[in-house]
Design a protein around this motif. Structure first.
Motif, PDB file in Angstrom:
ATOM      1  N   LEU A   1       0.857  -1.183   0.000  1.00  0.00           N
ATOM      2  CA  LEU A   1       0.000   0.000   0.000  1.00  0.00           C
ATOM      3  C   LEU A   1       0.891   1.230   0.000  1.00  0.00           C
ATOM      4  O   LEU A   1       1.752   1.371   0.873  1.00  0.00           O
ATOM      5  N   GLN A   2       0.704   2.116  -0.967  1.00  0.00           N
ATOM      6  CA  GLN A   2       1.466   3.358  -0.936  1.00  0.00           C
ATOM      7  C   GLN A   2       0.855   4.250   0.132  1.00  0.00           C
ATOM      8  O   GLN A   2      -0.332   4.572   0.093  1.00  0.00           O
ATOM      9  N   THR A   3       1.676   4.635   1.112  1.00  0.00           N
ATOM     10  CA  THR A   3       1.199   5.436   2.232  1.00  0.00           C
ATOM     11  C   THR A   3       1.967   6.746   2.301  1.00  0.00           C
ATOM     12  O   THR A   3       3.028   6.906   1.684  1.00  0.00           O
TER      13      THR A   3
ATOM     14  N   ASP B   1       7.304   3.311   7.357  1.00  0.00           N
ATOM     15  CA  ASP B   1       7.246   4.711   7.785  1.00  0.00           C
ATOM     16  C   ASP B   1       6.004   5.354   7.187  1.00  0.00           C
ATOM     17  O   ASP B   1       5.822   5.334   5.961  1.00  0.00           O
ATOM     18  N   MET B   2       5.169   5.957   8.015  1.00  0.00           N
ATOM     19  CA  MET B   2       3.994   6.656   7.481  1.00  0.00           C
ATOM     20  C   MET B   2       3.483   7.686   8.481  1.00  0.00           C
ATOM     21  O   MET B   2       3.716   7.578   9.684  1.00  0.00           O
ATOM     22  N   ARG B   3       2.814   8.673   7.951  1.00  0.00           N
ATOM     23  CA  ARG B   3       2.177   9.680   8.790  1.00  0.00           C
ATOM     24  C   ARG B   3       0.921   9.108   9.441  1.00  0.00           C
ATOM     25  O   ARG B   3       0.423   8.043   9.063  1.00  0.00           O
ATOM     26  N   TYR B   4       0.413   9.834  10.394  1.00  0.00           N
ATOM     27  CA  TYR B   4      -0.815   9.439  11.097  1.00  0.00           C
ATOM     28  C   TYR B   4      -1.969   9.423  10.114  1.00  0.00           C
ATOM     29  O   TYR B   4      -2.245  10.407   9.427  1.00  0.00           O
ATOM     30  N   ASP B   5      -2.655   8.293  10.028  1.00  0.00           N
ATOM     31  CA  ASP B   5      -3.754   8.132   9.082  1.00  0.00           C
ATOM     32  C   ASP B   5      -4.816   7.238   9.713  1.00  0.00           C
ATOM     33  O   ASP B   5      -4.945   6.059   9.382  1.00  0.00           O
ATOM     34  N   PRO B   6      -5.606   7.783  10.649  1.00  0.00           N
ATOM     35  CA  PRO B   6      -6.589   6.952  11.365  1.00  0.00           C
ATOM     36  C   PRO B   6      -7.644   6.350  10.451  1.00  0.00           C
ATOM     37  O   PRO B   6      -8.124   5.246  10.705  1.00  0.00           O
ATOM     38  N   ALA B   7      -7.997   7.050   9.368  1.00  0.00           N
ATOM     39  CA  ALA B   7      -9.006   6.511   8.451  1.00  0.00           C
ATOM     40  C   ALA B   7      -8.507   5.235   7.787  1.00  0.00           C
ATOM     41  O   ALA B   7      -9.259   4.260   7.639  1.00  0.00           O
ATOM     42  N   LEU B   8      -7.234   5.229   7.387  1.00  0.00           N
ATOM     43  CA  LEU B   8      -6.665   4.024   6.785  1.00  0.00           C
ATOM     44  C   LEU B   8      -6.633   2.884   7.786  1.00  0.00           C
ATOM     45  O   LEU B   8      -6.987   1.734   7.461  1.00  0.00           O
ATOM     46  N   LEU B   9      -6.227   3.172   9.016  1.00  0.00           N
ATOM     47  CA  LEU B   9      -6.158   2.115  10.027  1.00  0.00           C
ATOM     48  C   LEU B   9      -7.533   1.510  10.292  1.00  0.00           C
ATOM     49  O   LEU B   9      -7.671   0.293  10.428  1.00  0.00           O
ATOM     50  N   GLN B  10      -8.555   2.361  10.346  1.00  0.00           N
ATOM     51  CA  GLN B  10      -9.910   1.847  10.545  1.00  0.00           C
ATOM     52  C   GLN B  10     -10.342   0.997   9.362  1.00  0.00           C
ATOM     53  O   GLN B  10     -10.959  -0.070   9.531  1.00  0.00           O
TER      54      GLN B  10
ATOM     55  N   LEU C   1      -6.245   7.223  18.870  1.00  0.00           N
ATOM     56  CA  LEU C   1      -6.958   6.206  18.099  1.00  0.00           C
ATOM     57  C   LEU C   1      -8.048   5.556  18.949  1.00  0.00           C
ATOM     58  O   LEU C   1      -7.909   5.439  20.175  1.00  0.00           O
ATOM     59  N   PRO C   2      -9.119   5.096  18.316  1.00  0.00           N
ATOM     60  CA  PRO C   2     -10.149   4.358  19.073  1.00  0.00           C
ATOM     61  C   PRO C   2      -9.533   3.151  19.785  1.00  0.00           C
ATOM     62  O   PRO C   2      -8.573   2.549  19.305  1.00  0.00           O
ATOM     63  N   GLU C   3     -10.107   2.816  20.892  1.00  0.00           N
ATOM     64  CA  GLU C   3      -9.604   1.704  21.706  1.00  0.00           C
ATOM     65  C   GLU C   3      -9.492   0.419  20.895  1.00  0.00           C
ATOM     66  O   GLU C   3      -8.530  -0.338  21.038  1.00  0.00           O
ATOM     67  N   ALA C   4     -10.471   0.169  20.022  1.00  0.00           N
ATOM     68  CA  ALA C   4     -10.468  -1.069  19.243  1.00  0.00           C
ATOM     69  C   ALA C   4      -9.268  -1.159  18.315  1.00  0.00           C
ATOM     70  O   ALA C   4      -8.794  -2.260  18.007  1.00  0.00           O
TER      71      ALA C   4
END
Length: 242
Positions: free
Chosen positions: A138-140, A162-171, A203-206
């Motif tokens: 995945l290009q991040t 190495d990547m920047r903060y991306d909560p939408a991607l993690l979800q 980030l959300p607990e989950a």
């Protein structure tokens, strides 16, 4: 699937080696990134280059590719074979022209394929590296206009490199079945080109419960107990990724 982090340190860490790991599946060993400290760190773990089946590169910063010159030369002159090199197709030319060409070139050897068995990869596709081991690139977001890739192994293990903060991607990854996240973590804000701990604890607990922190600075001991529900990947420890 098991992973052993040969190093867990950030680019500037001195107590911890560069953030490079070995994934093992059914006896197959894949080196994930090959930074400046990797050759010595690998030796200190009782391992040598010919014991690796391949190397996978995320991007061309020195703490991720700085050990490739020694890897190539050792395999050529000492072990008489080319190592297998996996990387995104977009990284093949930059890796040679901007990183390895100056040190490796010696007539008549003047291209990446003279030193490695190069296997370019396309992103967003599950590719079998060995029986029981697949990877999806995945290009991040990391450095603007400098391609950088994160990895999903076997559909459930996300390795950020190495990547920047991306909560939408993690979800999104969690929704798609990822159960374990190894995420780079800059301890002191602002993160800028890495996710910072200050961001990650939001980030959300989950998601936190599935997240392990790596690529941290030498001050990590000061932050133990301050990482929310996220755990810290320990250098040299072997983990079962199920």
């Amino acid at each position: 699937m098991h992973i052993t982090m040969i190093g867990t340190g950030s680019a500037f860490a001195k107590k911890y080696d560069n953030n490079n790991g070995i994934i093992e599946v059914n006896g197959y060993r894949l080196l994930v990134d090959c930074g400046i400290t990797l050759p010595k760190a690998l030796h200190e773990q009782g391992l040598s280059f010919p014991e690796l089946d391949a190397v996978l590169i995320s991007h061309i910063h020195g703490d991720h590719v700085g050990g490739l010159e020694e890897y190539a030369f050792q395999m050529m002159f000492k072990y008489k074979r080319k190592p297998v090199l996996y990387l995104a197709e977009t990284l093949v030319q930059p890796l040679w022209e901007h990183t390895l060409r100056g040190g490796l070139t010696q007539e008549p050897l003047d291209k990446l394929e003279d030193f490695f068995e190069v296997r370019p990869l396309q992103p967003n596709t599950d590719i079998e590296l060995s029986p029981g081991l697949t990877v999806r690139l995945l290009q991040t977001k990391h450095i603007t206009n400098k391609p950088s890739y994160s990895f999903i192994f076997n559909g459930h293990f996300f390795y950020s490199a190495d990547m920047r903060y991306d909560p939408a991607l993690l979800q999104q990854l969690i929704d798609e079945g990822v159960t374990t996240i190894y995420h780079d973590c800059q301890l002191e804000p602002p993160g800028v080109v890495h996710a910072s701990l200050e961001e990650l604890v939001q980030l959300p607990e989950a998601i936190q419960e599935k997240t392990w922190l790596m690529h941290y600075g030498d001050a990590i001991d000061e932050y133990r107990g301050k990482t929310g529900s996220m755990r810290i990947v320990e250098q040299h420890q072997r983990y079962d990724i199920t």
